[in-house]
Design an enzyme around this catalytic site. Structure first.
Site, PDB file in Angstrom:
ATOM      1  N   GLY A  50      30.723  -0.681  -0.075  1.00  0.00           N
ATOM      2  CA  GLY A  50      29.424  -0.033   0.107  1.00  0.00           C
ATOM      3  C   GLY A  50      28.719  -0.651   1.309  1.00  0.00           C
ATOM      4  N   GLY A 110      28.799  -4.527   1.358  1.00  0.00           N
ATOM      5  CA  GLY A 110      30.198  -4.940   1.538  1.00  0.00           C
ATOM      6  C   GLY A 110      30.638  -4.781   2.981  1.00  0.00           C
ATOM      7  N   ASN A 153      22.388  -6.106  -8.022  1.00  0.00           N
ATOM      8  CA  ASN A 153      20.984  -6.064  -8.445  1.00  0.00           C
ATOM      9  C   ASN A 153      20.902  -6.336  -9.929  1.00  0.00           C
ATOM     10  OD1 ASN A 153      19.367  -5.398  -6.267  1.00  0.00           O
ATOM     11  ND2 ASN A 153      19.927  -3.228  -6.380  1.00  0.00           N
ATOM     12  N   LYS A 155      13.363 -10.409  -8.611  1.00  0.00           N
ATOM     13  CA  LYS A 155      13.718  -9.173  -7.892  1.00  0.00           C
ATOM     14  C   LYS A 155      13.814  -8.008  -8.877  1.00  0.00           C
ATOM     15  CE  LYS A 155      16.802  -7.194  -4.494  1.00  0.00           C
ATOM     16  NZ  LYS A 155      18.113  -7.200  -3.865  1.00  0.00           N
ATOM     17  N   ASN A 212      11.985  -4.359  -8.888  1.00  0.00           N
ATOM     18  CA  ASN A 212      12.808  -3.153  -8.980  1.00  0.00           C
ATOM     19  C   ASN A 212      12.398  -2.285 -10.164  1.00  0.00           C
ATOM     20  OD1 ASN A 212      14.751  -2.967  -6.839  1.00  0.00           O
ATOM     21  ND2 ASN A 212      15.601  -4.877  -7.599  1.00  0.00           N
TER      22      ASN A 212
HETATM   23  O1  PAF Z   1      16.072  -1.004  -4.739  1.00  0.00           O
HETATM   24  C1  PAF Z   1      15.362  -0.903  -3.713  1.00  0.00           C
HETATM   25  O2  PAF Z   1      15.368   0.093  -2.992  1.00  0.00           O
HETATM   26  C2  PAF Z   1      14.514  -2.110  -3.307  1.00  0.00           C
HETATM   27  O3  PAF Z   1      14.895  -3.203  -4.072  1.00  0.00           O
HETATM   28  C3  PAF Z   1      13.022  -1.870  -3.403  1.00  0.00           C
HETATM   29  C4  PAF Z   1      12.301  -3.191  -3.440  1.00  0.00           C
HETATM   30  C5  PAF Z   1      12.651  -1.047  -4.620  1.00  0.00           C
HETATM   31  C6  PAF Z   1      12.514  -1.245  -2.140  1.00  0.00           C
HETATM   32  O4  PAF Z   1      12.988   0.046  -1.905  1.00  0.00           O
END
Ligand code: PAF
Length: 310
Positions: free
Chosen positions: A10, A13, A102, A183, A187
């Site tokens: 992706g 990567g 993530n 994070k 999100n």
């Molecule tokens: O997932 C995403 O796109 C980003 O982590 C965030 C912070 C939401 C910004 O677009």
């Protein structure tokens, strides 16, 4: 020379493969064959072509490559374990893994099951794919590396040094669990809502969505406190989370968040890795999470509407 296998071609990567290839032996591994000639557009708009050593998982089985120094897993969160399984027979179990996902789903599971060091990386590098042979490095960011049990500091430092030579700004940290949850919190407040409504991040400021963002922040702040996650920027409780979320909304006002991109491309979203751990934690701690559950169900229904049509 340390070799790097990168599992998951992706955007991150491919950015890693482009960056590390001049310094190290790199193999980019995917389920399908990739064009050997790959383009990178730099944040300054320069286009560079590079021949990347790309192999499919099936080709890896007979490629007889020397053992890698690092295996980077750069798939989506819910695909990480299956991807690792696909190369586990040819990967020595002492190999350090680097998880770039993530959320907080793949990281604890793989840390539990993999015998060797498992590093987690969280990055604010911005990148997206353009066609089958290109990646656009849209914005430079910062990459933090550490392991959940804080037992492999020297491995994280060695990787941070390599990544820094490759042009990343990378730092080894001893609190990666905190960083990953921080994070995840941002999100959770942005991604599901923009994905459901098909809007760019900045539109969350409008009266139509801002109340729901605030409700998410309220539940997330309580859950993170119970999880022992420090509020960001040395701030206090919910106010610190609120300030961070709105700051990210403003800084990324024009972005299409990753979950919205997944929905638009009819791909499964990362709801299980972002909302899933929050809901699970709330239930474990006896905290309210009906706002998060409602979002999760709405995203699940949206996903089902396009995944069942495929
Ligand atoms: O997932 C995403 O796109 C980003 O982590 C965030 C912070 C939401 C910004 O677009």
């Amino acid at each position: 020379m340390t070799s790097h296998w990168i599992l998951g071609p992706g955007a991150i990567g491919r950015l890693l493969a482009h960056s590390l290839s001049p310094l190290a032996a790199v193999t980019l591994i995917g389920r399908r064959a990739l064009a050997e000639q790959q383009w990178l557009t730099t944040p300054e708009g320069e286009r560079r072509v590079q021949r990347l050593n790309a192999l499919t998982v099936d080709q890896m089985a007979s490629a007889d490559l020397p053992a890698p120094g690092f295996v980077h897993i750069t798939t989506k969160a819910m695909a990480a374990e299956v991807a690792l399984e696909s190369i586990s027979k040819i990967t020595p179990p002492t190999t350090p893994l680097v998880l770039w996902q993530n959320g907080f789903l793949a990281q604890p599971c793989i840390t539990e099951s993999w015998p060797g060091p498992v590093l987690c990386a969280t990055t604010t590098e911005g990148a997206y794919l353009s066609g089958g042979d290109g990646v656009v490095h849209a914005g430079r960011g910062h990459t933090l590396i550490g392991d959940l049990r804080d037992q492999h500091r020297s491995v994280s430092e060695a990787l941070a040094e390599t990544l820094s030579k490759a042009g990343f700004t990378a730092t080894a940290v001893d609190d990666i669990r905190q960083r990953l949850w921080q994070k995840l919190a941002v999100n959770a407040a942005i991604n599901p809502l923009v994905a459901l409504h098909g809007v760019r991040n900045g539109e969350l400021r409008g009266a139509r969505y801002s109340g729901r963002v605030e409700s998410v922040i309220n539940q997330v702040a309580m859950i993170l406190q119970a999880e022992g996650i420090q509020p960001p920027n040395a701030g206090q409780g919910e106010d610190a989370w609120r300030a961070l979320v709105w700051q990210v909304v403003d800084n990324t006002a024009n972005n299409k968040a990753s979950m919205l991109q997944d929905v638009e491309a009819s791909r499964p979203t990362e709801r299980g890795a972002i909302l899933g751990p929050l809901i699970e934690s709330a239930q474990r701690h006896g905290l309210p999470c009906e706002v998060l559950q409602a979002l999760d169900q709405e995203i699940a229904a949206l996903e089902a509407s396009y995944l069942s049509a495929r």
